[in-house]
Design a protein around this motif. Structure first.
Motif, mmCIF file in Angstrom:
data_model
loop_
_atom_site.group_PDB
_atom_site.id
_atom_site.type_symbol
_atom_site.label_atom_id
_atom_site.label_comp_id
_atom_site.label_asym_id
_atom_site.label_seq_id
_atom_site.Cartn_x
_atom_site.Cartn_y
_atom_site.Cartn_z
ATOM 1 N N ASN A 55 12.928 -5.368 10.645
ATOM 2 C CA ASN A 55 11.999 -6.506 10.562
ATOM 3 C C ASN A 55 12.418 -7.635 11.491
ATOM 4 N N ALA A 56 13.725 -7.888 11.611
ATOM 5 C CA ALA A 56 14.212 -8.947 12.504
ATOM 6 C C ALA A 56 13.900 -8.610 13.958
ATOM 7 N N VAL A 57 14.076 -7.350 14.333
ATOM 8 C CA VAL A 57 13.759 -6.929 15.704
ATOM 9 C C VAL A 57 12.258 -7.031 15.945
ATOM 10 N N GLU A 58 11.473 -6.635 14.953
ATOM 11 C CA GLU A 58 10.004 -6.728 15.050
ATOM 12 C C GLU A 58 9.569 -8.176 15.292
ATOM 13 N N GLU A 59 10.121 -9.109 14.520
ATOM 14 C CA GLU A 59 9.769 -10.522 14.674
ATOM 15 C C GLU A 59 10.207 -11.059 16.036
ATOM 16 N N ALA A 60 11.389 -10.651 16.482
ATOM 17 C CA ALA A 60 11.883 -11.118 17.779
ATOM 18 C C ALA A 60 11.003 -10.588 18.911
ATOM 19 N N LEU A 61 10.571 -9.342 18.820
ATOM 20 C CA LEU A 61 9.685 -8.786 19.846
ATOM 21 C C LEU A 61 8.333 -9.485 19.845
ATOM 22 N N GLU A 62 7.822 -9.818 18.676
ATOM 23 C CA GLU A 62 6.546 -10.542 18.594
ATOM 24 C C GLU A 62 6.671 -11.910 19.249
ATOM 25 N N ALA A 63 7.800 -12.571 19.055
ATOM 26 C CA ALA A 63 7.978 -13.920 19.579
ATOM 27 C C ALA A 63 8.309 -13.940 21.066
ATOM 28 N N ARG A 64 9.062 -12.944 21.541
ATOM 29 C CA ARG A 64 9.608 -13.031 22.889
ATOM 30 C C ARG A 64 9.216 -11.907 23.841
ATOM 31 N N GLU A 65 8.819 -10.765 23.352
ATOM 32 C CA GLU A 65 8.505 -9.572 24.138
ATOM 33 C C GLU A 65 9.734 -8.866 24.702
ATOM 34 N N LEU A 66 10.693 -9.609 25.211
ATOM 35 C CA LEU A 66 11.884 -9.048 25.858
ATOM 36 C C LEU A 66 13.109 -9.590 25.133
ATOM 37 N N ILE A 67 13.898 -8.684 24.522
ATOM 38 C CA ILE A 67 15.057 -9.135 23.752
ATOM 39 C C ILE A 67 16.272 -8.261 24.028
ATOM 40 N N LYS A 68 17.433 -8.817 23.688
ATOM 41 C CA LYS A 68 18.673 -8.063 23.730
ATOM 42 C C LYS A 68 19.165 -7.856 22.305
ATOM 43 N N ILE A 69 19.743 -6.676 22.071
ATOM 44 C CA ILE A 69 20.286 -6.305 20.767
ATOM 45 C C ILE A 69 21.722 -5.866 20.981
ATOM 46 N N LYS A 70 22.622 -6.341 20.122
ATOM 47 C CA LYS A 70 24.027 -5.951 20.223
ATOM 48 C C LYS A 70 24.395 -5.075 19.038
ATOM 49 N N ILE A 71 25.040 -3.954 19.331
ATOM 50 C CA ILE A 71 25.561 -3.081 18.284
ATOM 51 C C ILE A 71 27.049 -3.385 18.164
ATOM 52 N N LEU A 72 27.429 -3.916 17.018
ATOM 53 C CA LEU A 72 28.801 -4.378 16.814
ATOM 54 C C LEU A 72 29.778 -3.207 16.727
ATOM 55 N N ASN A 73 31.051 -3.500 16.963
ATOM 56 C CA ASN A 73 32.087 -2.474 16.971
ATOM 57 C C ASN A 73 32.336 -1.845 15.608
ATOM 58 N N ASN A 74 31.982 -2.550 14.519
ATOM 59 C CA ASN A 74 32.218 -1.986 13.185
ATOM 60 C C ASN A 74 31.143 -0.977 12.780
ATOM 61 N N ASN A 75 30.178 -0.713 13.635
ATOM 62 C CA ASN A 75 29.141 0.283 13.367
ATOM 63 C C ASN A 75 29.642 1.637 13.851
ATOM 64 N N MET A 76 29.678 2.612 12.959
ATOM 65 C CA MET A 76 30.210 3.927 13.304
ATOM 66 C C MET A 76 29.144 4.918 13.764
ATOM 67 N N ASP A 77 27.883 4.519 13.759
ATOM 68 C CA ASP A 77 26.801 5.401 14.207
ATOM 69 C C ASP A 77 26.730 5.414 15.730
ATOM 70 N N ASP A 78 26.092 6.441 16.275
ATOM 71 C CA ASP A 78 25.919 6.555 17.715
ATOM 72 C C ASP A 78 24.919 5.502 18.193
ATOM 73 N N PRO A 79 25.325 4.624 19.111
ATOM 74 C CA PRO A 79 24.414 3.574 19.600
ATOM 75 C C PRO A 79 23.122 4.118 20.195
ATOM 76 N N ASN A 80 23.199 5.251 20.872
ATOM 77 C CA ASN A 80 21.989 5.821 21.482
ATOM 78 C C ASN A 80 21.001 6.300 20.426
ATOM 79 N N GLU A 81 21.496 6.842 19.321
ATOM 80 C CA GLU A 81 20.607 7.253 18.231
ATOM 81 C C GLU A 81 19.953 6.047 17.570
ATOM 82 N N ILE A 82 20.719 4.993 17.396
ATOM 83 C CA ILE A 82 20.174 3.753 16.820
ATOM 84 C C ILE A 82 19.061 3.231 17.716
ATOM 85 N N LEU A 83 19.325 3.191 19.016
ATOM 86 C CA LEU A 83 18.332 2.699 19.977
ATOM 87 C C LEU A 83 17.077 3.544 19.941
#
Length: 94
Positions: free
Chosen positions: A34-62
């Protein structure tokens, strides 16, 4: 689908942007989506950071984010991804 020139223009535009959403150890929750959805609605172009404590594959998340939100991949450097989704305001002339 973005062309190479469009992707390059968006990449240059987002150069000085800071990540607006951080994805932590709980990965993709409904709140994060929902946060990404709202940011895209407001800005169209956004950056997202995947923190180091996330153990999932960043490419799968993306990929999951892009599919759920209908956004397009622009660029990534390390664990920071840039995505774009056109909206009605159309801030960027592509």
């Amino acid at each position: 689908m973005l062309t190479g020139k469009q992707r390059a223009m968006l990449k240059a535009e987002s150069h000085d942007y800071k990540p607006v959403v951080n994805i932590g150890k709980f990965s993709l929750t409904d709140d994060v989506i929902n946060a990404v959805e709202e940011a895209l609605e407001a800005r169209e172009l956004i950056k997202i950071k995947i923190l180091n404590n996330n153990m999932d594959d960043p490419n799968e998340i993306l990929q999951e984010l892009l599919e759920k939100l209908g956004a397009e991949f622009v660029n990534h450097v390390g664990n920071i991804f840039t995505i774009y989704r056109k909206n009605e305001d159309n801030k960027f002339e592509l």
